[in-house]
Design an enzyme around this catalytic site. Structure first.
Site, PDB file in Angstrom:
ATOM      1  N   ASP A 101       5.200   2.912   7.703  1.00  0.00           N
ATOM      2  CA  ASP A 101       4.992   2.091   6.505  1.00  0.00           C
ATOM      3  C   ASP A 101       6.372   1.744   5.964  1.00  0.00           C
ATOM      4  OD1 ASP A 101       4.700   1.115   3.973  1.00  0.00           O
ATOM      5  OD2 ASP A 101       3.259   2.621   3.296  1.00  0.00           O
ATOM      6  N   CYS A 108       0.249   4.776  -7.198  1.00  0.00           N
ATOM      7  CA  CYS A 108      -0.648   4.744  -6.022  1.00  0.00           C
ATOM      8  C   CYS A 108      -0.318   5.847  -5.033  1.00  0.00           C
ATOM      9  CB  CYS A 108      -0.616   3.391  -5.322  1.00  0.00           C
ATOM     10  SG  CYS A 108      -1.241   2.072  -6.326  1.00  0.00           S
ATOM     11  N   LYS A 164       8.041  -7.611  -1.497  1.00  0.00           N
ATOM     12  CA  LYS A 164       9.018  -6.594  -1.882  1.00  0.00           C
ATOM     13  C   LYS A 164      10.416  -6.938  -1.362  1.00  0.00           C
ATOM     14  CE  LYS A 164       5.553  -2.962  -2.073  1.00  0.00           C
ATOM     15  NZ  LYS A 164       5.293  -2.641  -3.480  1.00  0.00           N
ATOM     16  N   HIS A 173       1.487   6.428   0.133  1.00  0.00           N
ATOM     17  CA  HIS A 173       0.851   5.474  -0.783  1.00  0.00           C
ATOM     18  C   HIS A 173      -0.640   5.436  -0.443  1.00  0.00           C
ATOM     19  CE1 HIS A 173      -0.123   1.448  -2.374  1.00  0.00           C
ATOM     20  NE2 HIS A 173       0.979   1.531  -3.096  1.00  0.00           N
ATOM     21  N   GLN A 214       8.811   0.205   1.579  1.00  0.00           N
ATOM     22  CA  GLN A 214       9.958   0.513   0.714  1.00  0.00           C
ATOM     23  C   GLN A 214      11.266   0.643   1.490  1.00  0.00           C
ATOM     24  OE1 GLN A 214       9.869   0.353  -2.486  1.00  0.00           O
ATOM     25  NE2 GLN A 214       7.650   0.307  -2.790  1.00  0.00           N
TER      26      GLN A 214
HETATM   27  N1  PMP Z   1       3.152   1.492   1.005  1.00  0.00           N
HETATM   28  C1  PMP Z   1       4.162   1.702   0.156  1.00  0.00           C
HETATM   29  C2  PMP Z   1       5.148   2.805   0.450  1.00  0.00           C
HETATM   30  C3  PMP Z   1       4.289   0.906  -0.980  1.00  0.00           C
HETATM   31  O1  PMP Z   1       5.296   1.124  -1.833  1.00  0.00           O
HETATM   32  C4  PMP Z   1       3.349  -0.123  -1.222  1.00  0.00           C
HETATM   33  C5  PMP Z   1       3.437  -1.000  -2.458  1.00  0.00           C
HETATM   34  N2  PMP Z   1       3.691  -0.298  -3.639  1.00  0.00           N
HETATM   35  C6  PMP Z   1       2.323  -0.307  -0.303  1.00  0.00           C
HETATM   36  C7  PMP Z   1       2.262   0.517   0.796  1.00  0.00           C
HETATM   37  C8  PMP Z   1       1.297  -1.375  -0.482  1.00  0.00           C
HETATM   38  O2  PMP Z   1       1.888  -2.628  -0.427  1.00  0.00           O
HETATM   39  P1  PMP Z   1       1.051  -3.946  -0.781  1.00  0.00           P
HETATM   40  O3  PMP Z   1       0.373  -3.672  -2.090  1.00  0.00           O
HETATM   41  O4  PMP Z   1       2.070  -5.016  -0.863  1.00  0.00           O
HETATM   42  O5  PMP Z   1       0.075  -4.148   0.328  1.00  0.00           O
END
Ligand code: PMP
Length: 403
Positions: free
Chosen positions: A199, A361, A225, A122, A202
């Site tokens: 990270d 993203c 999430k 991401h 997910q």
């Molecule tokens: N890493 C991953 C794998 C994600 O899916 C996301 C959110 N889509 C993020 C980081 C970023 O999370 P946040 O926007 O809640 O900080």
């Protein structure tokens, strides 16, 4: 067996009509909906205990502080951390990664040192390292993918050298919905004495996490999430790293004493929690995790995996369907023929179905796949096979309209 109908009743938003049709919410990888107990907790904190934490001798401040610290214990227990001081509250995954990138690099990295990330990260696990590249001359090495969009572990082994200082990878891809062999990734890094940031954005909603079993050095996630409010997240870090690392933000709460000649920092976890924390969010996060515990994360995981298997099977009945990677968690990314994913998303929105389309993203992964983006359906505990049937009918209708 979970009673999904009963669980659905706990989520007020699921009664929403969208364009006069029942909402089919399949955008859970972006954010989950909130059960009533979490929504009520926010109101309850403001109605019964609102007061700034940690600073007050008065009753309300102590009640709020106790509730916040109880949540820290709930988080510690939820991810199997050893000590509460290893749980730092942040605004979310993004802030947690920025914190580690910034503080770890400040303490342990010099120009020319390297971080290993992967092709499927991401943006929030790419850009913080790129900022360091610009500011401090740190180099980024990228784990390539195999033909089926898995991390190429042999190539990963070969990325290590004496300049490698940290590895930072996703546990589960937010695009592919596939789980990376995180234990093996950590073991390989540790054989080189290199720490690993996982990270977990997910993975936390869909898997039992035990950071000690994984031997993760850092594990980060966002509350929103996993049925908690927005704006609250977690950084778990092994005490030995957090103790050695420079603070990220400066301000109130993170100091022991301040004078113009010398400031000394507070102990963990407060050293990394400058300013008034989002104690309302923290307390509600604790409530959300208690709610997950009451259902059982393993039960949630097996329901979602069943939904994912069913979704893959049903999607594959649509001619021209392409599913990317090998989804095994709670998200499936797909394209149909050469139809733009945004067109599918827009048409099925009119049928009340919420999915996400675009690059999610993760532009480097989308570029690697050579596609404009994907359509992604992602699941939570309250989703049903009937909703997947509605999705499939919606896609079939969109395809008919667009071809
Ligand atoms: N890493 C991953 C794998 C994600 O899916 C996301 C959110 N889509 C993020 C980081 C970023 O999370 P946040 O926007 O809640 O900080």
């Amino acid at each position: 067996m979970l009673n999904i109908e009963d669980i659905r009743k706990e989520f007020p938003i699921l009664d929403t009509l969208v364009y006069n049709r029942p909402l089919v919410y399949l955008d859970n990888a972006a954010t989950t909906q909130k059960p009533k107990c979490v929504i009520d907790t926010i109101s309850e904190v403001y109605s019964t205990m609102n007061s700034n934490v940690h600073r007050g001798v008065h009753h309300l401040s102590q009640v709020a502080t106790c509730a916040m610290e109880k949540s820290r214990e709930t988080v510690r227990d939820f991810i199997g951390a050893k000590e509460c001081c290893e749980i730092i509250f942040t605004r979310g995954t993004t802030e947690s990664i920025n914190l580690v990138a910034s503080s770890f690099a400040e303490t342990f990295m010099k120009e020319g040192d390297e971080v290993i990330i992967s092709t499927m990260e991401h943006h929030s696990n790419i850009v913080p390292w790129q900022l360091l590249q610009e500011r401090r001359g740190i180099k980024i090495r990228v784990i390539p993918l195999t033909g089926n969009c898995r991390l190429d572990i042999e190539a990963y082994r070969n990325l290590f050298n004496e300049k490698t200082k940290i590895v930072s990878v996703a546990h589960v891809s937010n695009v592919l919905g596939s789980t990376n062999p995180i234990k093996e990734i950590i073991e390989i890094a540790h054989n080189h004495n290199v720490p690993v940031l996982v990270d977990g954005a997910q993975s936390i909603p869909h898997k039992k996490i035990n950071v000690q079993e994984l031997d993760a050095d850092f594990f980060v996630f966002s509350g929103h999430k996993i049925y908690a409010p927005t704006g609250i997240g977690v950084l778990y870090g092994k005490k030995k790293w957090l103790e050695a690392m420079q603070p990220y933000h400066g301000g109130g709460e993170m100091i022991k004493s301040v004078s113009f000649s010398k400031t000394t920092f507070n102990e963990l976890p407060y050293k990394f929690e400058a300013g008034t924390p989002d104690y309302v969010g923290i307390i509600a996060l604790g409530r959300a995790l208690e709610w997950v515990n009451s259902i059982g994360i393993e039960n949630i995981a097996s329901h979602e995996q069943e939904l994912t298997r069913y979704a893959v099977e049903q999607l594959n009945t649509i001619p021209g369907m392409r599913i990317f990677g090998e989804p095994d968690s709670a998200a499936v990314s797909f394209l149909v023929g050469d139809i733009h994913p945004a067109d599918i998303g827009t048409i099925i929105d009119r049928l009340g179905i919420a999915i996400r389309t675009g690059h999610h993203c993760a532009q480097p992964l989308i570029d690697h796949l050579g596609i404009p983006g994907t359509a992604r359906a992602s699941f939570a505990v309250y989703n049903t096979k009937e909703e997947i049937d509605t999705l499939i009918q919606g896609i079939a209708r969109a395809v008919k309209m667009l071809s």
